[in-house]
Design an enzyme around this catalytic site. Sequence first.
Site, PDB file in Angstrom:
ATOM      1  N   ASP A  54       6.836  -0.453   1.465  1.00 16.19           N
ATOM      2  CA  ASP A  54       8.104  -1.012   2.244  1.00 16.19           C
ATOM      3  C   ASP A  54       8.956  -1.769   1.307  1.00 16.19           C
ATOM      4  OD1 ASP A  54       7.016  -4.198   2.584  1.00 16.19           O
ATOM      5  OD2 ASP A  54       5.246  -2.661   2.448  1.00 16.19           O
TER       6      ASP A  54
ATOM      7  N   HIS B 102       2.550   7.287   0.030  1.00 15.73           N
ATOM      8  CA  HIS B 102       3.209   6.540   0.981  1.00 15.73           C
ATOM      9  C   HIS B 102       4.202   5.494   0.582  1.00 15.73           C
ATOM     10  CE1 HIS B 102       3.998   4.653   5.284  1.00 15.73           C
ATOM     11  NE2 HIS B 102       4.004   3.541   4.632  1.00 15.73           N
TER      12      HIS B 102
ATOM     13  N   ASP C 262      -3.539  13.329   0.411  1.00 12.53           N
ATOM     14  CA  ASP C 262      -2.477  13.060  -0.456  1.00 12.53           C
ATOM     15  C   ASP C 262      -1.222  13.351   0.720  1.00 12.53           C
ATOM     16  OD1 ASP C 262      -0.510  12.689  -2.278  1.00 12.53           O
ATOM     17  OD2 ASP C 262      -0.540  14.615  -3.083  1.00 12.53           O
TER      18      ASP C 262
ATOM     19  N   GLU D 163      -1.044   4.767  -0.262  1.00  9.62           N
ATOM     20  CA  GLU D 163       0.072   4.038  -0.452  1.00  9.62           C
ATOM     21  C   GLU D 163       0.410   3.756  -2.054  1.00  9.62           C
ATOM     22  OE1 GLU D 163       2.548   0.246   1.490  1.00  9.62           O
ATOM     23  OE2 GLU D 163       0.500   0.423   1.903  1.00  9.62           O
TER      24      GLU D 163
END
Length: 869
Positions: A347, A678, A726, A735
Site C-alpha cells: 500500500d 501484492h 504467487d 506481499e
Amino acid sequence: MTPPRRRLAALAAATTLALTGGTAGPARAEVPPDAPEQLRNGDFSAGTSPWFSYGTGDLGVTDGRLCTTVPGGLANPWDAGIGQDAVPLIAGAEYELSFDVSATPGAAVRAVLQLGSAPYTTYASVDATASAAARHVTTTFTAPADNAGAQLIFQVGGSVEAQTFCLDDVSLRGGEAAPPYEPDTGPRVRVNQVGYLPGGPKNATVVTDAAEALPWQLRSAAGTVVADGTATPRGVDPASGQRVQTVDFSAYRTPGTGYTLVVDGETSHPFDITGTLYDRLRADSLQFFYAQRSGAPIDGDLIGAGYTRPAGHLGVAPNQGDTDVPCQPGVCDYSLDVRGGWYDAGDHGKYVVNGGIATYQLLNAFERTRTAESAGGGTALGDATLRVPERGNQVPDILDEARWELEFLLRMQVPAGQPLAGMVHHKIHDRNWTGLPLAPQDDPQPRELHPPSTAATLNLAAVAAQCARLYAPYDAAFAARCGAAARTAYAAAKAHPAVYASASDGTGGGAYDDTNVTDEFYWAAVELWLTTGEAAYLTDLTASPLHTADVFAAGGAFGWQSVAALGRLDLATVPNGLPAAERTRIRASVTAAADRYLATVRDQAYGLPLPGAADAYVWGSNSNLVNNAVVLATAFDLSRDAKYRDGAVQSADYLLGRNALNMSYVTGWGEQHARNQHSRIFAHQLDPDLPNPPAGSLAGGPNAALQDPYAANLLADCAPMLCYVDDINSYATNEVAINWNSALAWLASFLADQGDAAAVPAPACAVTYTTHGSWPDGFTTQVTVKNTGSSAVNGWSLRWAFTGDQKVSGYWSAKVTQSGATVTAKNESWNARIAPGGTVTFGLNGSTSGGPNPNPNLITLNGTACTIS
C-alpha cells in the site's frame, strides 16, 4: 510482519455500478438442484473466514449469522461492503445466487458479482431492501465471461442511520465443481535454483514415495556425471506433508554453470557453483528500497525503464500530498511535512515501527562492515556501488538509501511546544483503503497523521542514535541532528511510557499495534549508550530484564514487534566499554541462539532455521527465517566458526528454491520465482502496463493462518509450507514489505562477502591497541602488531574502524590514512618486515567531538583478523 488489513478492492467497481447500474442476467436461467456450490463457508459455521469487509466494524458470527455494524452517513452504497474473493465463474454457465439478509433499523443492499480489479466488470447484481426481519433473496443469471477469481460484494453503505447488517445461508450454485488447487511444483528434486558456494554446504531435498535410500548423480551442463552418492531417507516432513529424502553433495567444490541433480528419475532445475553467486543479490535486494521511495521521481535509467514514475504524494493532483498532513480528527491541531520515506509494503502507508526495523537493518548491514572480517572493510557497500541517484557523493550508497527513510522518521516527531512534544506519530496513510492497482502519483485519498505512540518514539530513538554514530564521518550536521532527536525521543518515551497504538486503527492502513514496549526501551537504551557512552543509558539497559533474558525466539529472532534481539546483537558486535566478562556473556548468548537455530536446520528436511509446526509459518514467515539466519551469520562474525556461516548459507537455499513448492521467493532469482507479489505499484498481473516487482523483491512466504480471502479460498487445509500462492490478491502470503527486504539485504550482503566460503584461516597475528591518553577533543593511541605465524610478513597493512566521528590527526612509524571511519596503517620502508615472533609498533593522534572511543573489535593484518588484547 505486516498486520492483517481490511481491503477496499471494490471501490472503483462500486463507482462504476452506480453509474451504469447492474443486471442479474437472464431471469430464468435453469440451475439444477445438484449444481455445485461455488462459495465457501456461506452458512458461517466455520466463523468469518474467508469473508472480508471494508468500511464496516469487525465481522462476527451471531446466532449463526455473519453480522457487522455500518456507520450512518456514508455517501454511497459502495462505501462499505462484505465480500468473498476467488469465486469461479464459467462463461455461459447458469448460476443461482441466494442469501438471507437483515438490517436494523433497515436499509438497501446490493449484491454484486464482479471482476475484482480494474476495470471491475460487473457480471451480475441484485438489489434488495433489508429490514429487521431476515429476507430471503434469490436470483439466477448466466455468466458472461470466464473468471476463476471473481468477487462477490454486498454493498451495505449509503444509509443515513447506522445499521447492523446480518447475512446467512449465502450460496452461489452452478457451473462446475472446482478441481482441487494443485500448485505447479516442477521437478521433485528441490535445489537452490541459483546455486551454491564452492566451499559451502550443498544440500537438496527429493520428494519421493521410495522408502529405501536412493542413488543420486550430479551432472555438468554437458550431462557428464561429476559426482554421485546415496540420499538419506527422512520420512514425512511435518512442514510440507511430503515424504522426502535429502542429498548432501558438499564435497563437490568445482565452480561451473548449469549443473543439475538427478534423483529417482527426476532432474532438478539447473544451478551454478561459484563464489560470486550472491554479488548481484546484494544490489538487487537494496534496489527495492529505491523503488519504494515516496516523494521522489524514480529514474528508470537506474533500475529499468518500466519502473520510471513521477514522485508520489507531493501534493500534485490528484494527490493531496505529504507536505502538509493534518492529524486524524481529535488527535492534534497542527499539520506536519512528512514527505519522503519508503512506502511500507503493498500500500502507500508509511509506518514508523516498520520503518524503524528496516532502517536499522540497512544501517546494521553497513555497521557490520566495520566489525566483520569477511566484509572487506565495506568496499562492496561504498559509494557508487548501488543503483541510487546519490551515487558519487563520497557517502556509502547504503547510507544514502537509509537516509531517505531517516529524514522521514525525523519529520514524524511531535514539534516542541505541542502536547506530547518529542513523541513520534505512529504512522501516516490514506484515510480509506485504496484498490489495486494504484500508482502513488494517482492516489486521491486524503492523508492523515495517526496518534503518537511510545513504540514509534523508541524506534526513532534507536535508529537516530545509530544514525548519529554512523553518519558522523560523512555529515556531522546530520549526525548531530539525529543525535538530538534520539535524546529527545527517549526522554519523551520515558515521560509517556504507555502510549500504545490502537489495534482497531486499521482503516486505510495496518494498525501495527504493540502493547509491550519493554523491548523497544531496551533497544533504544542500547543504541544511545553505544553512541554516547553516557551512564544513564547504561543504567537503563542493564536494569532491563531483557538484558539477561533469552531474546531469540525459535520462530523469529526479531521483528517490528519484538526488537530486544537488535540491542543484544549490537552489544555483541559494536565496540563498547562493557566489562570483558559481560561482553563474553552477551556474545555467548548469540552463539547459543545460533546453536539452537543450527539444530533446527538439521532437524528440517528442507534445511531451514524455522521449526516445522504450523505456528512458525506466519505472515512474513520468510523474513522470520532470514532474521534467524542473521543470528547465524552474526555468530560466525563473532566466533569465526564455519558451522555458523554454513547455517546462514544453507538458509538461503530455502528462499531460492529448496522448499516444498520448488519456488524461489525472490523476484528475478531462480528458474521458478515469485513475480506477482501484492503491490499497488508493481501490479503487472492486473495491468500489463505496470511492472512486476523489481528483481530482488522478497515475498512474505507461506502463512498457515490463511489471513486473506484469496488464500483461504484456494489453499484450505494446506500443509504449512504449502500455504502460499504467487498471486497479487494474496496479501497475507505474497506481499512485499520493507522489513522483509531489509532482512534479505542484510543476509545477501553477508553471503556476497563469503566468496568461495573457503576454510577460515587461523589468526597469525596479535595486536595490542592502547589509548594512552584522552582529552575533551582528542586522544593518542599506540598499536603493536606481533607476527604469531611461522612465516615472515613482508609488507603489512593494518585496518580497523572507529565507532563515531574520530579522525586521525597525526601518526608516526606508519603511513596512516582514513576513509570514513575506516583507518588503514601501512608500513614504512624500514619496518616492512615482521619476522616470526617479531613486532612492530606505531602510533597516532586523533580528534573527536566527544562520545565513546572504545578499542576496535576487529583489526586485520593484510585482510586476516588478528587476536586483540
